[in-house]
Design a protein around this motif. Structure first.
Motif, PDB file in Angstrom:
ATOM      1  N   LYS A 234     -15.425   0.457  -8.139  1.00  0.00           N
ATOM      2  CA  LYS A 234     -14.341   0.901  -9.024  1.00  0.00           C
ATOM      3  C   LYS A 234     -14.588   0.355 -10.433  1.00  0.00           C
ATOM      4  CE  LYS A 234      -9.468   1.036  -9.870  1.00  0.00           C
ATOM      5  NZ  LYS A 234      -8.121   0.630  -9.561  1.00  0.00           N
ATOM      6  N   SER A 235     -14.483   1.185 -11.419  1.00  0.00           N
ATOM      7  CA  SER A 235     -14.668   0.825 -12.838  1.00  0.00           C
ATOM      8  C   SER A 235     -16.028   0.163 -13.095  1.00  0.00           C
ATOM      9  CB  SER A 235     -13.552  -0.135 -13.297  1.00  0.00           C
ATOM     10  OG  SER A 235     -12.311   0.455 -13.133  1.00  0.00           O
TER      11      SER A 235
ATOM     12  N   ASP B   7      -1.817   4.483  -0.446  1.00  0.00           N
ATOM     13  CA  ASP B   7      -3.216   4.235  -0.800  1.00  0.00           C
ATOM     14  C   ASP B   7      -3.904   3.690   0.456  1.00  0.00           C
ATOM     15  OD1 ASP B   7      -5.600   3.380  -1.764  1.00  0.00           O
ATOM     16  OD2 ASP B   7      -4.792   2.000  -3.257  1.00  0.00           O
TER      17      ASP B   7
ATOM     18  N   ALA C  87       0.835  -1.211   0.000  1.00  0.00           N
ATOM     19  CA  ALA C  87       0.000   0.000   0.000  1.00  0.00           C
ATOM     20  C   ALA C  87       0.867   1.257   0.000  1.00  0.00           C
ATOM     21  CB  ALA C  87      -0.919   0.000   1.207  1.00  0.00           C
TER      22      ALA C  87
ATOM     23  N   LYS D 140     -12.447  -0.507  -2.440  1.00  0.00           N
ATOM     24  CA  LYS D 140     -12.708   0.351  -3.609  1.00  0.00           C
ATOM     25  C   LYS D 140     -14.030  -0.068  -4.261  1.00  0.00           C
ATOM     26  CE  LYS D 140      -7.930   1.614  -4.316  1.00  0.00           C
ATOM     27  NZ  LYS D 140      -7.433   1.090  -3.030  1.00  0.00           N
TER      28      LYS D 140
ATOM     29  N   PHE E  70       0.850  15.955  -0.439  1.00  0.00           N
ATOM     30  CA  PHE E  70      -0.349  15.988  -1.293  1.00  0.00           C
ATOM     31  C   PHE E  70      -1.452  15.097  -0.720  1.00  0.00           C
ATOM     32  CE2 PHE E  70      -2.848  14.073  -4.752  1.00  0.00           C
ATOM     33  CZ  PHE E  70      -3.336  15.216  -5.363  1.00  0.00           C
TER      34      PHE E  70
ATOM     35  N   TYR F 288     -10.077   6.871  -6.688  1.00  0.00           N
ATOM     36  CA  TYR F 288      -9.393   5.689  -6.146  1.00  0.00           C
ATOM     37  C   TYR F 288      -7.936   5.631  -6.613  1.00  0.00           C
ATOM     38  CZ  TYR F 288     -13.772   3.549  -4.515  1.00  0.00           C
ATOM     39  OH  TYR F 288     -14.934   3.266  -3.843  1.00  0.00           O
ATOM     40  N   ASP F 289      -7.704   6.133  -7.819  1.00  0.00           N
ATOM     41  CA  ASP F 289      -6.347   6.079  -8.362  1.00  0.00           C
ATOM     42  C   ASP F 289      -5.488   7.246  -7.889  1.00  0.00           C
ATOM     43  OD1 ASP F 289      -6.744   3.703  -9.620  1.00  0.00           O
ATOM     44  OD2 ASP F 289      -7.427   4.585 -11.497  1.00  0.00           O
ATOM     45  N   SER F 290      -6.019   8.050  -6.982  1.00  0.00           N
ATOM     46  CA  SER F 290      -5.237   9.171  -6.436  1.00  0.00           C
ATOM     47  C   SER F 290      -4.578   8.726  -5.139  1.00  0.00           C
ATOM     48  CB  SER F 290      -6.155  10.361  -6.129  1.00  0.00           C
ATOM     49  OG  SER F 290      -6.761  10.785  -7.311  1.00  0.00           O
ATOM     50  N   GLN F 291      -3.361   9.151  -4.944  1.00  0.00           N
ATOM     51  CA  GLN F 291      -2.587   8.692  -3.800  1.00  0.00           C
ATOM     52  C   GLN F 291      -2.177   9.864  -2.900  1.00  0.00           C
ATOM     53  OE1 GLN F 291      -0.283   5.312  -4.307  1.00  0.00           O
ATOM     54  NE2 GLN F 291      -2.230   4.709  -5.163  1.00  0.00           N
TER      55      GLN F 291
ATOM     56  N   THR G 299     -13.455   6.349  -9.824  1.00  0.00           N
ATOM     57  CA  THR G 299     -12.291   5.526 -10.178  1.00  0.00           C
ATOM     58  C   THR G 299     -11.027   6.384 -10.195  1.00  0.00           C
ATOM     59  OG1 THR G 299     -13.756   4.096 -11.449  1.00  0.00           O
ATOM     60  CG2 THR G 299     -11.405   3.898 -11.906  1.00  0.00           C
TER      61      THR G 299
ATOM     62  N   TYR H 113       4.194   7.162  -1.364  1.00  0.00           N
ATOM     63  CA  TYR H 113       2.911   7.257  -2.056  1.00  0.00           C
ATOM     64  C   TYR H 113       2.000   6.210  -1.423  1.00  0.00           C
ATOM     65  CZ  TYR H 113       5.315  10.149  -5.439  1.00  0.00           C
ATOM     66  OH  TYR H 113       6.015  11.156  -6.020  1.00  0.00           O
TER      67      TYR H 113
END
Lengths: 694, 638
Positions: free
Chosen positions: B537-538, B529, B518, B534, B573, B630-633, B627, B527
């Protein structure tokens, strides 16, 4: 006269119903009331208290008797189970039973000569018993193997379901019975008994494997009794890469008429079966016609034989010789033994040296362990030492290929001409190496400059050896296959029967064009699903599938294709940077659970194999790559390995990986070696790189 | 001047016109064009129905209304060398008089060639459904198979609905109803607003002719999470209300009173033998003091001890099994279980009653007098003005909670010769929560910590059912699946389960959690997560899909994560806040830095558990944003 017949029928029915009642009570008396103590057991051993159900006792009884002056042979088979239901799941499983309604056949004087009978009772924890009335069963749906079904009344957790199936049948002679019984069942078994009572004249032989007990022989009057008792056997586990018939406790046995000589060694049985090829009267005129028209003198014998193989694999000849529908060649068809007889006939007639072999399969083991030949198959070898094999044709098989389950097994053979091959009786089938079964995938990744979460992928795949079949069925359609055989040499034949089949082929070939749109659409969905599963991601815009070679001809033996697609959410955003899960591109890996890492059974896999990958990533302008060091892994040992390397060249990140298995089998003691490289591959598959904004 | 699309339509119409009028003289070229057209349009279908016409003629026979259906259909093959099955169903209230097929390539399958057998609906153990089938070979694309069915409904009560859609796409279809003036038939139309259905009513002597036609409809879908067809496809509900006999009006099902009267005529035939279950009732009531305790102990006993096994054979599809019979067999369908619950409660001294209900699968209510309006039976207890709705088919349901599938639905409660019509109360979303609370800290490339998984309402009930009806290892797998799905990067250790037999209140699993991989470390930056579930997701929906998405439950998924930072870690961030609100669903997700912690809260709600087709575009847009989220860290500097 008619009245007379009607009366006779009515009396027959009456006799039948009385006969059935008598029989019912007699069988229930024997198998329930007089059953051994194991069938009175009420509790399961404490160590199995968390199992869904426990088989407290199970028994298979076989009684064979000669009737009259050995004019017939009567078989009585009873299969009896007593199962303790320990949770709601097993109650649910047993709450609906399907079975064949009880049947009884009598002769003209009303004597029973055959029956099939089922009885079920429920035993409550306090010992009270309730016998189920099966007459209230309802009909099963069309397609069911059994004719009746019934909801079991008053069944609770903690109850025991005790049922037996009794079958009597009359045969004209002693049947040959061979069985390979695994002792493990779906639920643990406290006591299992298999018993054969047969006249002394009857042969009985058995083999026990991997801790299974032996049959004990005793005598009773004119009969021999063979009894096997197995106790406290755990349930059958789910094991990765397992051939249960090579790894778990098993008994194999054989019963045959004592009058006829039966080999105890299946290799001798196989050798005897091969003698059939000496009396081969197949009609090979169609084959000869093809050879005459297409094989000029310039072609070698080898070339001619291979052409015959392709001919017999063709839709036209599959129909002509094996009655296989031409229109759907990729369906799962079975080519009969006739294939070997046809080739043998031709090869003998034209004096081409060859051997017919019977090969046992790896999942049941060598001849010395077998009790029948159901796991064996035929194989043909052209030439001797440097010769090549011809196996039963499948849509994509080519000369030299044979089923991987034969690898390393010792075959028995018969050679022709006999003068050249008389000294040879056996041959060990070669084992393919990791390089023979190889898949290579190349992924070229580039990014949409306006949206770095979107990855444009161009993929090239090639596969060889035993790795091919998966891809061949994935990318090829019936329409493609029919087109492959649209060649001049398969058009001209002298015989009208074959010409008719050629016309049929041409018609189907033309008609198949009509549904190319739909077959192509279905193929695209199939390949898309496959990619999404392998890469564990959603894709879109699948396009440009180009099949360079399907790998069904010897001059282009490998499967090769390329395609393109888009991964819409291919990266993870982190501020101005992006993370790419680059490890995914080696495709789905075997990831072991904690339970799977501990293993006490040998590992049996299909074949040694290699999976090579190349991933080429065009680094987007304005970004650098970080995390490359983690992509260099090297774990290898004698059982296989995983090796990866990565480097940056100009604006590209180049990654190469190779995962390989050197063996098709290793012992449980060697499992940790395999675990090491399997885990290394899993570790790589989770690798990420950072695309860092400069 | 024709545009590309209109030219395409023109060709389709022109070709179809020929095929419809003159199938036998159609030129090969025209057939080929038509086949090509439909092959591109309906890539997944083996055939297309180019024309179907069903005539329903109503008539009186032996003081009953019978209906004769005569159907002719032309099926254009889009494949070659393929077999299809043309199937026609019937049951104990209907018969197939004739069913035959003939193709343009001279293939024939006569009425005598049909193969018939039992076919039990998957919901039941046994029902009286039967089918007849012809196996037809599609010899080549362009071949036209004509099929003819002549079917009789021996009692019009059982002809409830008629649909326009079929398993193949349809180019044109007509449904014609021929109703004599002495039979009062009310035809209700459903879902016509989204489909162009034409209707013409004419009078022919003493007959009223009602003709419907529709064109260019795709095949009926069989999709995952599909909503009941009653909500999706245009159809007619046929209400045969009454007929005139010798000058008298004879009611069949003219209103709810008639429907209740018929139900009542069946339930009044039930025999009651409380002595069979009296000892058990006495035993389970021992020590129970309050009414709630007493009612729940009987309700739970039926849930726990009676297996749901349904026989829907003839009248048994409507008439409950006797309570003592269900008690002795220990199995029954919803009616049998409701009746046993009722009789056990009555023996215990409560005012318990049988109640009919249409679950959320049914789009009609009791304003329509039809057998199609309900599909379920429960027991209602009336106590001091309060009603307890007891559905014993819903295992592990606590007293006082109503299963999602009946919430908000009308219920018809028996009341002697009369009835009581009520509505089952709805439960608020907050009582349907699936909550994950996670406290994490960083350890190498892993996140480790504690994880609390809380379920309420229907979610809890589903979990308990799944758990108790799983065997051995499967139980553990189920728990893991709920906690971490199939995510092999996550591991749960030391799983502490609550009392798995406790129905009332929230349900809480506590466990230790490890999330491998993770944390990705690049130079001095981490980084991370921290979203461990999730959900959706998608989860993009095919916008061509016809059916709404029906999750079968209200959805309120909440994730609360607390990530502990180490001294010296600075947050570079945090992903942006996500907030999407739509009338059918909402998605909220936010990261907050709080002293030495990062707090993350995500909530996804689908208020009624339905995403309607009209909302697919907005749903897909929301899923794309989710999605991306979810792909942001998170990025930390260490």
């Amino acid at each position: 006269m008619k009245r007379g017949i009607l009366l006779f029928v009515c009396m027959g029915l009456l006799q039948l119903s009385f006969g059935q009642k008598d029989l019912e009570s007699k069988l229930k008396q024997i198998y329930w009331n007089n059953a051994g103590p194991e069938f009175r057991q009420m509790k399961a051993p404490a160590k199995w208290k968390n199992e869904s159900a426990v088989i407290l006792a199970t028994r298979v009884d076989y009684l064979g008797t000669f009737a009259g002056v050995r004019k017939s042979f009567t078989e009585n088979i009873v299969i009896h189970y007593r199962v303790l239901l320990q949770d709601k799941a097993s109650v649910r499983e047993y709450s609906e039973l399907t079975f064949n309604q009880n049947k009884i056949k009598t002769n003209l004087i009303g004597k029973t000569n055959a029956y099939s009978f089922v009885a079920v009772k429920i035993v409550k924890p306090d010992g009270t018993e309730k016998i189920m009335d099966l007459s209230s069963a309802v009909k099963t749906d069309v397609g069911s193997e059994k004719d009746s079904k019934m909801a079991v009344p008053d069944l609770d957790q903690g109850d025991i379901i005790d049922f037996f199936i009794a079958i009597q049948s009359k045969e004209t002679d002693v049947p040959n019975i061979t069985e390979s019984d695994l002792l493990e069942e779906k639920y643990p078994v406290v006591n299992k008994q298999i018993r054969f009572i047969v006249p002394r004249q009857i042969n009985f032989s058995s083999k026990s494997f991997r801790g299974a007990p032996e049959f004990i022989k005793t005598k009773q009057g004119k009969n021999n009794i063979y009894t096997l008792i197995d106790t406290m056997r755990g349930r059958a586990p789910e094991v990765l890469w397992d051939f249960p018939h090579r790894t778990s406790a098993e008994v194999r046995y054989k019963i045959s008429n004592g009058k006829t000589f039966v080999h105890q060694d299946e290799a001798l049985v196989a050798r005897e079966a091969l003698q059939n090829f000496d009396y081969n009267n197949q009609d090979i005129r169609y084959i000869e016609d093809y050879v005459n028209q297409n094989a000029g003198e310039s072609k070698s014998q080898d070339e001619v034989v291979k052409e015959i193989y392709y001919l017999l694999r063709s839709p036209i000849f599959q129909k002509a010789y094996f009655d296989i529908d031409q229109g759907s060649p990729l369906d799962n068809h079975y080519v009969s033994e006739r294939f070997f007889f046809l080739l043998n006939k031709y090869l003998k007639k034209y004096n081409i040296e060859h051997e017919i072999m019977i090969v046992p399969s790896r999942n049941y083991g060598p001849f010395c362990d077998l009790v029948n030949m159901s796991s064996c198959d035929l194989l043909l070898k052209i030439g001797k030492d440097s010769g090549y094999y011809l196996s039963r044709p499948t849509p994509f098989s080519i000369p030299g290929e044979f089923p991987y389950l034969f690898e390393g097994m010792e075959a028995v053979l018969i050679g022709y001409p006999k003068s050249n091959t008389a000294a040879r009786f056996n041959e060990e089938i070669p084992v393919s190496g990791k390089e023979s079964n190889l898949t290579h995938s190349r992924y070229n990744l580039s990014f949409d400059s306006s949206d770095l979460s979107k990855i444009l992928v161009k993929r090239e795949v090639s596969a060889k050896g035993n790795n091919k079949a998966y891809h061949q069925y994935l990318i090829f359609t019936n329409h493609d296959y029919l087109r492959e055989y649209d060649k001049p040499q398969y058009q001209n034949f002298s015989y009208s029967e074959i010409r008719n089949l050629v016309n049929e082929y041409s018609y189907l070939r033309e008609k198949s064009e009509q549904q190319a749109v739909q077959e192509n659409y279905e193929r695209e969905r199939r390949v898309e699903d496959d990619i999404e599963s392998e890469l564990d991601t959603k894709i879109s815009e699948y396009k440009n599938l180009i099949i360079t070679s399907v790998g069904m001809w010897e001059d282009m033996p490998d499967t090769k294709y390329s395609d393109e697609f888009v991964i819409d959410n291919g990266t993870k955003k982190a501020g101005k940077n992006f993370i790419l899960e680059v490890g995914k591109f080696i495709e789905k890996q075997t990831e072991l659970s904690d339970e799977q890492i501990q293993r006490d059974r040998d590992i049996h896999m299909g074949f040694a194999r290699t999976f090579n990958s190349e991933v080429i990533i065009i680094i987007p302008e304005g970004f650098s790559v970080e995390g490359i060091d983690n992509l260099n892994i090297n774990v290898s040992n004698i059982y296989g390995g995983f090796i990866s390397s990565a480097r940056v060249e100009q604006n590209k990140l180049l990654i190469k990986t190779s995962k390989y298995y050197t063996q098709n089998h290793c012992t449980s003691a060697d499992w940790p070696h395999m675990v090491s490289f399997l885990n290394a591959a899993v570790q790589f598959s989770k690798s990420k790189i950072l695309l860092k904004k400069l | 001047m024709y545009t590309g699309r209109s030219l395409h339509l023109f060709v389709e119409k022109k070709l179809f016109f020929f095929l419809w009028l003159f199938p036998s003289v159609l030129f090969g070229q025209q057939i080929n064009e038509l086949v090509t057209l439909y092959q591109h349009k309906y890539k997944e279908n083996e055939a297309v129905i180019i024309h179907s016409e069903s005539k329903f003629e109503f008539d009186l026979a032996e003081n009953k209304v019978v209906v004769r259906e005569d159907r002719n259909q032309k099926l254009l093959s889009l494949r070659y060398n393929t077999f299809i099955n043309e199937v026609e169903f019937y049951d104990s209230n209907s018969d197939i008089k004739e069913f035959s097929c003939e193709s343009s390539l001279n293939q024939k399958s006569f009425n005598s060639d049909k193969v018939c057998g039992n076919y039990t609906n998957s919901e039941y153990f046994f029902d009286d459904n039967k089918f007849c089938t012809h196996k037809l070979k599609l010899q080549e694309a362009g071949e036209v198979w004509k099929t003819h069915v002549d079917k009789i409904y021996n009692d019009s009560k059982y002809l409830t609905s008629v649909y326009f859609h079929d398993k193949y796409p349809i180019v044109t279809k007509k449904i014609i109803l021929k109703i004599p003036s002495d039979i009062d038939v009310d035809i209700r139309e459903f879902n016509f607003e989204k489909f162009a259905v034409e209707k013409h009513v004419t009078e022919q002597g003493k007959f009223r002719i009602v003709e419907y036609s529709i064109s260019n409809i795709s095949a009926m879908e069989n999709v995952r999470l599909g909503r009941s067809v009653q909500f999706i496809y245009p159809h007619l509900l046929i209400l045969v209300k009454s007929f005139q006999s010798e000058g008298e009006r004879v009611n069949i099902l003219s209103n709810l009173h008639d429907l209740y009267g018929w139900y009542r005529s069946l339930t009044s035939q039930l025999s009651v033998q409380p002595e069979v279950f009296a000892p058990l009732v006495n035993s389970i009531l021992k020590g129970k003091v309050t009414d709630d305790e007493k009612i729940s102990s009987i309700f739970y006993w039926v849930q726990d001890n009676i297996r749901y096994i349904a026989f829907e054979n003839g009248l048994a599809g409507f008439k409950p099994d006797d309570a003592h019979s269900v008690f002795q067999k220990k199995y029954g369908d919803c009616k049998g279980m409701a009746n046993l619950t009722k009789e056990m409660l009555r023996y215990a001294g409560y005012d318990a009653r049988l109640s009919w209900i249409g679950t959320k699968q049914i789009r009609y209510d009791y304003s329509i007098p039809s057998l199609a309006v309900d599909n379920h039976m429960i027991c209602t207890v009336i106590l001091e003005g309060k009603k307890y709705f007891l559905d014993a088919t819903e295992k592990y349901l606590p007293l006082g909670y109503n299963a999602e599938r009946i919430q908000g639905r009308q219920i018809l409660i028996e009341d002697g010769d009369n009835y009581i019509l009520e509505k089952i109360p709805e439960v608020s979303g907050e009582n349907e929560l699936e909550l994950r609370q996670v406290k994490l800290s960083m350890k190498s490339d892993m996140l480790v910590g504690s994880y609390k998984y809380i379920l309420q309402g229907e979610k809890k009930r589903n979990f308990l059912c799944g758990y108790h009806f799983s065997s051995g290892d499967t139980k553990d797998r189920l728990v893991k699946h709920c906690l971490i799905d199939e995510n092999k990067n996550m591991k749960v250790n030391n799983v502490r389960l609550p009392d798995m037999n406790h129905r009332v209140g929230a349900f809480e699993i506590n466990t230790d959690l490890e999330c491998k991989g993770a944390i990705s470390s690049f130079n001095n930056e981490l980084y991370i997560d921290i979203d461990i579930s999730k959900d959706f997701k998608s989860w993009i929906v095919d916008e061509e899909r016809q059916s709404d998405i029906d999750f079968g439950e209200k959805i309120h998924k909440v994730l609360e994560v607390e990530l502990e930072l180490k001294d010296g870690d600075s947050v570079i961030f945090l992903p942006e806040k996500l907030q999407i609100d739509h009338k059918e669903f909402s998605v909220h997700a936010v990261y907050v830095k709080d002293l030495n912690r990062i707090l993350y809260k995500k909530r996804i709600s689908i208020e009624n558990g339905i995403i309607s087709k009209d909302s697919f575009i907005q749903w897909n847009e929301a899923i794309r944003k989710l999605t991306q989220h979810y792909d942001s860290q998170i990025i930390l500097k260490r």
